[in-house]
Design a protein around this motif. Structure first.
Motif: not given
Length: 232
Positions: A161-163, A179-181, A187-190
């Motif tokens: 939400l911040k982004l 990428k930011s996460l 790490f966050v996959s698609d």
């Protein structure tokens, strides 16, 4: 926390502006008796006065004169009248700025911040708190709140939400979000990103805000900012 005195007799407009300014961490006061403005001004001792021209008992120009005879506190005028002389008169009486109604809240907050920076040499940009669609987003407490209530978000949800809010009304690509996460060591996959965004929307639905997070197929997500224009 800066104290703002909002001298506005339209109770609906007063509450709308107060709620939005409170979301920006300002302490907002009103007038209970418009024949006793100076007494309440002295009691509150505000850092900034926002004053309408058309008021009961005496108009805003009268109270501006009275305030200026006792204090150099910055004054910002609001006016629903379209007389060019109103702006000239307000400046001659010592006002710091003038806003013509109807106005957008972003214009009001920008003028308030500019005045406070200029007068108090203070950086008014909040670090942990932002407003979005009339809601207060607290990035330290991981909460979103408005007049419908408050929801708590997970670290990933508040980060997403911040982004989005920091680039509201602009598309943020899925790649940039991931990428930011990743850079933040989460790490966050698609697929996981999709799940987090859907959970975020579901929580925001409780505040009637979920529809403002839009999916742009093949591109990413966008946080829309609803229009807030005050006419009263």
């Amino acid at each position: 926390m800066f104290k703002l005195l909002l001298i506005e007799d339209d109770s609906t407009l007063f509450q709308e502006i107060k709620e939005r300014l409170t979301g920006w961490s300002y302490d907002v006061f009103g007038i209970s008796d418009f024949s006793q403005v100076m007494q309440e001004f002295t009691m509150i001792n505000p850092d900034l006065v926002i004053i309408d021209i058309q008021l009961p008992k005496f108009d805003g120009f009268h109270w501006c004169r009275m305030i200026r005879s006792h204090s150099n506190v910055p004054i910002l005028f609001l006016s629903s009248r379209d007389h060019p002389t109103d702006m000239v008169m307000s400046m001659q009486l010592g006002a710091d700025d003038f806003i013509q109604k109807p106005f957008h809240f972003d214009v009001l907050i920008a003028k308030i911040q500019a005045i406070l920076r200029r007068v108090y040499n203070y950086n008014t940009e909040p670090v942990a708190l932002k407003t979005w669609c009339g809601a207060a987003v607290d990035f330290e407490k991981n909460t979103v709140s408005n007049d419908k209530g408050m929801v708590e978000l997970t670290k990933n949800e508040i980060f997403i939400l911040k982004l989005l809010v920091e680039q509201k009304n602009k598309i943020v690509s899925r790649e940039d979000l991931i990428k930011s996460l990743w850079d933040d060591e989460r790490f966050v996959s698609d697929n996981t990103l999709t799940v987090n965004v859907n959970r975020l929307r579901k929580k925001l639905d409780g505040l009637h805000l979920g529809q403002f997070i839009e999916t742009k197929v093949g591109q990413g997500y966008i946080a829309r900012e609803e229009s807030n224009t005050y006419d009263a």
